[in-house]
Design a protein around this motif. Structure first.
Motif, mmCIF file in Angstrom:
data_model
loop_
_atom_site.group_PDB
_atom_site.id
_atom_site.type_symbol
_atom_site.label_atom_id
_atom_site.label_comp_id
_atom_site.label_asym_id
_atom_site.label_seq_id
_atom_site.Cartn_x
_atom_site.Cartn_y
_atom_site.Cartn_z
ATOM 1 N N GLU A 76 32.572 -15.618 19.628
ATOM 2 C CA GLU A 76 33.996 -15.948 19.676
ATOM 3 C C GLU A 76 34.801 -15.108 18.693
ATOM 4 O OE1 GLU A 76 36.945 -19.742 18.676
ATOM 5 O OE2 GLU A 76 34.768 -20.002 18.692
ATOM 6 N N ARG A 77 34.295 -14.972 17.471
ATOM 7 C CA ARG A 77 35.046 -14.261 16.428
ATOM 8 C C ARG A 77 35.105 -12.756 16.666
ATOM 9 N NH1 ARG A 77 38.070 -14.244 14.398
ATOM 10 N NH2 ARG A 77 37.924 -13.936 12.148
ATOM 11 N N THR A 78 34.087 -12.205 17.344
ATOM 12 C CA THR A 78 34.076 -10.761 17.581
ATOM 13 C C THR A 78 34.682 -10.382 18.931
ATOM 14 O OG1 THR A 78 31.806 -10.922 18.443
ATOM 15 C CG2 THR A 78 32.067 -10.364 16.104
ATOM 16 N N ALA A 79 35.093 -11.375 19.709
ATOM 17 C CA ALA A 79 35.612 -11.107 21.051
ATOM 18 C C ALA A 79 36.948 -10.378 21.016
ATOM 19 C CB ALA A 79 35.746 -12.411 21.827
ATOM 20 N N HIS A 80 37.761 -10.666 20.017
ATOM 21 C CA HIS A 80 39.091 -10.070 19.939
ATOM 22 C C HIS A 80 39.348 -9.566 18.525
ATOM 23 C CE1 HIS A 80 39.799 -11.764 23.902
ATOM 24 N NE2 HIS A 80 39.440 -12.948 23.448
ATOM 25 N N ALA A 81 38.468 -8.699 18.061
ATOM 26 C CA ALA A 81 38.587 -8.191 16.694
ATOM 27 C C ALA A 81 39.797 -7.292 16.525
ATOM 28 C CB ALA A 81 37.316 -7.426 16.312
ATOM 29 N N GLU A 82 40.162 -6.547 17.568
ATOM 30 C CA GLU A 82 41.367 -5.714 17.567
ATOM 31 C C GLU A 82 41.429 -4.805 16.348
ATOM 32 O OE1 GLU A 82 44.496 -8.549 17.852
ATOM 33 O OE2 GLU A 82 44.082 -9.036 19.944
ATOM 34 N N GLY A 83 40.324 -4.126 16.095
ATOM 35 C CA GLY A 83 40.302 -3.144 15.028
ATOM 36 C C GLY A 83 40.068 -3.695 13.639
ATOM 37 N N ARG A 84 39.994 -5.003 13.493
ATOM 38 C CA ARG A 84 39.742 -5.580 12.171
ATOM 39 C C ARG A 84 38.288 -5.399 11.774
ATOM 40 N NH1 ARG A 84 42.117 -11.425 13.337
ATOM 41 N NH2 ARG A 84 41.189 -10.857 15.346
ATOM 42 N N LYS A 85 38.062 -5.236 10.501
ATOM 43 C CA LYS A 85 36.698 -5.053 9.998
ATOM 44 C C LYS A 85 36.034 -6.416 9.834
ATOM 45 C CE LYS A 85 36.229 -2.000 6.670
ATOM 46 N NZ LYS A 85 36.471 -1.274 5.396
ATOM 47 N N GLN A 86 34.945 -6.604 10.547
ATOM 48 C CA GLN A 86 34.210 -7.860 10.480
ATOM 49 C C GLN A 86 32.781 -7.592 10.029
ATOM 50 O OE1 GLN A 86 34.810 -9.316 14.528
ATOM 51 N NE2 GLN A 86 36.359 -10.738 13.784
ATOM 52 N N ALA A 87 32.180 -8.605 9.424
ATOM 53 C CA ALA A 87 30.824 -8.445 8.896
ATOM 54 C C ALA A 87 30.029 -9.724 9.052
ATOM 55 C CB ALA A 87 30.872 -8.039 7.419
ATOM 56 N N VAL A 88 28.726 -9.541 9.138
ATOM 57 C CA VAL A 88 27.760 -10.633 9.035
ATOM 58 C C VAL A 88 26.915 -10.340 7.801
ATOM 59 C CG1 VAL A 88 25.716 -11.695 10.077
ATOM 60 C CG2 VAL A 88 27.695 -11.114 11.500
ATOM 61 N N VAL A 89 26.702 -11.345 6.961
ATOM 62 C CA VAL A 89 25.910 -11.184 5.734
ATOM 63 C C VAL A 89 24.624 -11.986 5.880
ATOM 64 C CG1 VAL A 89 25.797 -11.677 3.256
ATOM 65 C CG2 VAL A 89 27.893 -10.732 4.257
ATOM 66 N N LEU A 90 23.503 -11.331 5.582
ATOM 67 C CA LEU A 90 22.188 -11.957 5.723
ATOM 68 C C LEU A 90 21.416 -11.898 4.411
ATOM 69 C CD1 LEU A 90 21.062 -10.292 9.086
ATOM 70 C CD2 LEU A 90 22.154 -12.523 8.803
ATOM 71 N N ASP A 91 20.742 -12.988 4.095
ATOM 72 C CA ASP A 91 19.684 -12.979 3.088
ATOM 73 C C ASP A 91 18.488 -12.251 3.712
ATOM 74 O OD1 ASP A 91 18.014 -13.853 0.854
ATOM 75 O OD2 ASP A 91 17.228 -15.370 2.225
#
Length: 216
Positions: A76-91
């Motif tokens: 849902e969050r990555t469906a309409h990123a529209e050029g915004r920088k998004q990240a997933v953080v993992l241990d």
């Protein structure tokens, strides 16, 4: 969480990671020149128990249940990123890699459901960062292992001085803040210990099982 439990977890992680570093140091140079392909995790024996007597297949089932909740949110969050920088953080230990179940295996196999989620997020434009309490001396072996089993690695944070003397949760919170300072929105932060998740700087947190501290 008591300091005794935190210290015990840190010690377990360092011992397991040290084995990885010693064996990985010999293997990594031969592989370093060739970009890692996304490979499926190695086959596992049903009923295998980890260092703490936890059944491997039962653990993976519990992990899968958490990832199955995380995936729709990431979608849902990555469906309409529209050029915004998004990240997933993992241990890393027992979140991204099966450290306590394959502590003497090189490379340490990926945690299959988490690997799938990381690839899914990356394909949809989110960068994948790893924030670990491992010491900086293990950086080359750790990054090699992650790439070898198929993870996209857009950033790897390990502990250097003076981070080695910080509480783990304080250190990890600070690193997520650094990622945000680079303009990222951290859509999901995933780990198996409370110290991986507290402190904010993530839209959602997803806790994998540690069975009351039995997994590092």
């Amino acid at each position: 969480m008591s300091e005794t439990i935190t210290a015990r977890r840190a010690a377990t992680t360092v011992v397991a990671a040290a084995v990885l570093a010693l064996a990985g140091a010999a293997a990594a140079p031969a592989e370093a020149a060739t970009p890692a392909k996304a490979t499926a995790p190695a086959a596992r024996t049903s009923g295998t128990a980890g260092l703490k007597g936890i059944d491997h297949d039962a653990w993976l089932k519990d992990v899968r249940a958490v990832v199955d909740r995380a995936r729709p949110y990431v979608a849902e969050r990555t469906a309409h990123a529209e050029g915004r920088k998004q990240a997933v953080v993992l241990d890393i230990d027992n979140t991204s890699l099966e450290t306590d179940f394959h502590w003497a295996t090189v490379p340490t196999p990926a945690v299959a459901p988490v690997l799938e989620l990381a690839r899914f997020a990356h394909e949809r434009g989110a960068d994948v960062f790893f924030v670990t309490a491992r010491p900086g001396v293990l950086t080359p072996a750790t990054e090699w292992n992650l790439r070898k089993v198929g993870y996209p690695v857009d950033g790897l944070y390990v502990r250097h001085l003076p981070d080695l003397f910080q509480d783990v949760s304080t250190y990890k919170t600070a690193k997520r803040a650094e990622i945000e300072a680079k303009g990222y929105s951290i859509v999901a932060n995933i780990g198996n210990n409370t110290t991986d998740l507290v402190g904010g700087h993530a839209e959602r947190t997803f806790k994998l099982p540690d069975y009351d501290g039995k997994l590092s």
